[in-house]
Design an enzyme around this catalytic site. Sequence first.
Site, short mmCIF file in Angstrom:
data_model
loop_
_atom_site.label_atom_id
_atom_site.label_comp_id
_atom_site.label_asym_id
_atom_site.label_seq_id
_atom_site.Cartn_x
_atom_site.Cartn_y
_atom_site.Cartn_z
N THR A 288 91.38 -16.69 58.61
CA THR A 288 92.59 -16.00 58.77
C THR A 288 93.14 -16.02 60.27
O THR A 288 94.54 -16.48 60.46
CB THR A 288 92.35 -14.48 58.85
OG1 THR A 288 92.00 -14.19 57.28
CG2 THR A 288 93.67 -13.71 58.79
N LEU B 229 92.38 -6.10 57.06
CA LEU B 229 91.08 -6.03 57.19
C LEU B 229 90.76 -4.45 57.92
O LEU B 229 89.57 -3.81 57.43
CB LEU B 229 90.40 -6.87 58.12
CG LEU B 229 90.33 -8.49 57.55
CD1 LEU B 229 89.88 -9.44 58.41
CD2 LEU B 229 89.77 -8.41 56.03
N ARG C 36 87.41 -11.10 67.17
CA ARG C 36 87.18 -12.25 68.09
C ARG C 36 86.45 -11.98 69.39
O ARG C 36 86.87 -10.75 69.99
CB ARG C 36 88.70 -12.83 68.52
CG ARG C 36 89.44 -13.85 67.32
CD ARG C 36 88.69 -14.90 66.98
NE ARG C 36 89.40 -15.70 65.99
CZ ARG C 36 89.14 -16.01 64.55
NH1 ARG C 36 88.27 -14.76 64.17
NH2 ARG C 36 89.64 -16.58 63.97
N GLU D 299 81.60 -20.04 70.73
CA GLU D 299 80.59 -19.98 69.39
C GLU D 299 80.63 -21.62 68.91
O GLU D 299 81.81 -22.35 68.80
CB GLU D 299 81.36 -19.41 68.30
CG GLU D 299 81.66 -17.90 68.43
CD GLU D 299 82.37 -17.04 67.30
OE1 GLU D 299 82.30 -15.83 67.57
OE2 GLU D 299 82.75 -17.77 66.76
N HIS E 30 78.69 -14.48 63.55
CA HIS E 30 79.94 -14.64 62.87
C HIS E 30 79.92 -14.86 61.49
O HIS E 30 80.24 -15.99 61.05
CB HIS E 30 80.69 -15.83 63.66
CG HIS E 30 82.19 -15.72 63.42
ND1 HIS E 30 83.04 -16.24 64.42
CD2 HIS E 30 82.95 -15.23 62.52
CE1 HIS E 30 84.28 -16.03 63.96
NE2 HIS E 30 84.13 -15.40 62.76
N TRP F 24 82.82 -12.62 57.49
CA TRP F 24 83.57 -13.13 56.58
C TRP F 24 83.02 -13.84 55.53
O TRP F 24 83.46 -14.20 54.35
CB TRP F 24 84.49 -14.07 57.21
CG TRP F 24 83.77 -15.38 57.89
CD1 TRP F 24 83.19 -15.44 58.97
CD2 TRP F 24 83.36 -16.44 57.23
NE1 TRP F 24 82.34 -16.36 58.94
CE2 TRP F 24 82.57 -17.39 57.78
CE3 TRP F 24 84.05 -17.19 56.06
CZ2 TRP F 24 82.12 -18.65 57.80
CZ3 TRP F 24 83.55 -18.49 55.71
CH2 TRP F 24 82.68 -19.22 56.47
#
Length: 314
Positions: A72, A156, A232, A261, A282, A285
């Site tokens: 996204t 979200l 983020r 990352e 992470h 998602w």
Amino acid sequence: MESIVFLDRGTITVPMRKPSFPHTWADYDRTAPEETVERLSAATMAVTNKVKIREPELAQLPRLKFIAITATGFDNIDLAACRKRSIRVANAPGYARQSVPEHVLMLMLALRRNLPAYREAVRAGRWQTSPQPTVNDIPVEDLHGTLLGLIGYGELAKGVEQRARAFGMEILVAEHKGSVVIRPGRAAFDDVLRRSDVISLHSPLTPETRGMIGTAELSLMKPTAVLINAARGGLVDEPALADALRSGRLGGAGIDVLSEEPPRNGNPLLDVHLPNLIVTPHIAWASRQAQEILAEEAIQNLEAFVAGKPRNLV
């Protein structure tokens, strides 16, 4: 015939169908920055999850005309440079509308109920040697009746809101930081920080939002409050958060994203070994169901562009 290159196929673990139009397709499990131009040199279409495509790369890719982002967020793409070269860019909004809110709620529950601390108590043998039938010397708090502050209010965040209301939480939606005009249904940014028992971040990473939660903002929060960031990493001043946790000025933090990352050069939050800090790599998602939706969205974005009906453009 289109030439398609997926620069970091290894980020998606589910099968991915090929587009219906004539094409060639090349997969790379991962792509280092210095490999990007070479791998895209003959490509007309690029697929990327997190590989950065900026002005220096785009200047060397005259054939490229479309970028499909398997995510996204699109802060890894230089949109201004793409527009200058008439390169269209599409993302996959909403694919994680179940996965991310569930992960956020999991972090809230684990931290409010001190799950990591109690898991460690059992592993350390404290329950086995307890004079009582239970070990309950670490505070456990309910979500019910607490106040959740949402910073960012896209799909979200609204998914988190829906689940939080089911747990009996009240919701505050923050106005943009520094805004003097407060829209109906929102509350001033600083007021949300002061009042909330849990803060969940859902803002995109932009020059305006980078570092939006720092020392000053953390000092406004309740010492029992929990901060959740599955958006983020750059939204948070990580050294400041690490200091707040070590000093006991914050109740806890659930972090799924870091400023770099993978964190090959280390990160202040990885040096904090406290039961009230949960760091996940992470993966908010990444449920199987979300990845299946994401894979199909990316292919449909490619097909729509070739058909002359582009979708999900950013």
